[in-house]
Write a protein that holds these residues in place. Structure first.
Motif, PDB file in Angstrom:
ATOM      1  N   SER A  67      27.634  50.711  42.265  1.00  0.00           N
ATOM      2  CA  SER A  67      27.112  49.901  43.403  1.00  0.00           C
ATOM      3  C   SER A  67      26.988  50.499  44.573  1.00  0.00           C
ATOM      4  O   SER A  67      26.199  50.565  45.576  1.00  0.00           O
ATOM      5  CB  SER A  67      27.610  48.486  43.421  1.00  0.00           C
ATOM      6  N   GLU A  72      20.452  50.660  46.238  1.00  0.00           N
ATOM      7  CA  GLU A  72      19.403  49.831  46.568  1.00  0.00           C
ATOM      8  C   GLU A  72      19.057  48.882  44.961  1.00  0.00           C
ATOM      9  O   GLU A  72      18.322  47.857  45.071  1.00  0.00           O
ATOM     10  CB  GLU A  72      18.362  50.938  46.413  1.00  0.00           C
ATOM     11  N   TYR A  74      21.477  47.021  44.122  1.00  0.00           N
ATOM     12  CA  TYR A  74      22.443  45.925  44.248  1.00  0.00           C
ATOM     13  C   TYR A  74      22.189  45.350  45.582  1.00  0.00           C
ATOM     14  O   TYR A  74      23.094  45.413  46.686  1.00  0.00           O
ATOM     15  CB  TYR A  74      23.855  46.360  44.197  1.00  0.00           C
ATOM     16  N   PRO A  75      21.066  44.574  45.485  1.00  0.00           N
ATOM     17  CA  PRO A  75      20.513  43.878  47.226  1.00  0.00           C
ATOM     18  C   PRO A  75      21.725  42.939  47.409  1.00  0.00           C
ATOM     19  O   PRO A  75      22.305  42.236  46.612  1.00  0.00           O
ATOM     20  CB  PRO A  75      19.476  43.561  47.210  1.00  0.00           C
ATOM     21  N   LEU A  76      22.374  42.850  48.737  1.00  0.00           N
ATOM     22  CA  LEU A  76      23.264  41.695  49.012  1.00  0.00           C
ATOM     23  C   LEU A  76      22.258  40.291  49.291  1.00  0.00           C
ATOM     24  O   LEU A  76      21.489  40.573  50.087  1.00  0.00           O
ATOM     25  CB  LEU A  76      23.884  41.974  50.269  1.00  0.00           C
ATOM     26  N   ILE A  77      22.326  39.361  48.727  1.00  0.00           N
ATOM     27  CA  ILE A  77      21.504  38.035  48.819  1.00  0.00           C
ATOM     28  C   ILE A  77      22.653  36.943  48.976  1.00  0.00           C
ATOM     29  O   ILE A  77      23.358  36.682  48.304  1.00  0.00           O
ATOM     30  CB  ILE A  77      20.740  37.933  47.289  1.00  0.00           C
ATOM     31  N   TYR A  78      22.128  36.200  50.082  1.00  0.00           N
ATOM     32  CA  TYR A  78      22.850  34.999  50.451  1.00  0.00           C
ATOM     33  C   TYR A  78      22.346  33.964  49.811  1.00  0.00           C
ATOM     34  O   TYR A  78      21.065  33.704  49.949  1.00  0.00           O
ATOM     35  CB  TYR A  78      23.032  34.945  51.849  1.00  0.00           C
ATOM     36  N   ARG A  79      22.727  32.993  49.083  1.00  0.00           N
ATOM     37  CA  ARG A  79      22.418  31.608  48.609  1.00  0.00           C
ATOM     38  C   ARG A  79      23.180  30.402  48.962  1.00  0.00           C
ATOM     39  O   ARG A  79      24.125  30.336  49.106  1.00  0.00           O
ATOM     40  CB  ARG A  79      22.555  31.807  46.876  1.00  0.00           C
TER      41      ARG A  79
END
Length: 79
Positions: A67, A72, A74-79
């Motif tokens: 990572s 690129e 491993y995008p950081l995504i908030y859920r």
């Protein structure tokens, strides 16, 4: 049960720099900035596993080298 071979990856990891903007990890001759809010004592207290992945027990943080080398993917995504 899966069987197969595993490859031991020798890594050398060290904290290369600590600044107000975060830290730089030097691993396998590559540098990576991480952990902007960690204290110096927390930063230098890490272990590596047999694959060279990094673990900070006190910070409850784990980083896979893949990572860091290919962020690129491993995008950081908030859920």
């Amino acid at each position: 049960m899966q069987t197969g071979t595993s490859t031991f990856v020798a890594t050398k990891t060290e904290v290369a720099n600590i600044s107000p903007f975060g830290i730089w990890l030097l691993t396998n001759d590559k540098e990576y900035p991480v952990f902007e809010t960690a204290t110096p004592s927390q930063i230098v207290n890490f272990t590596t596993d047999f694959s060279g992945n990094l673990h900070w027990e006190e910070l409850d943080a784990d980083i896979e080298l893949e990572s860091l080398e290919n962020p690129e993917e491993y995008p950081l995504i908030y859920r």
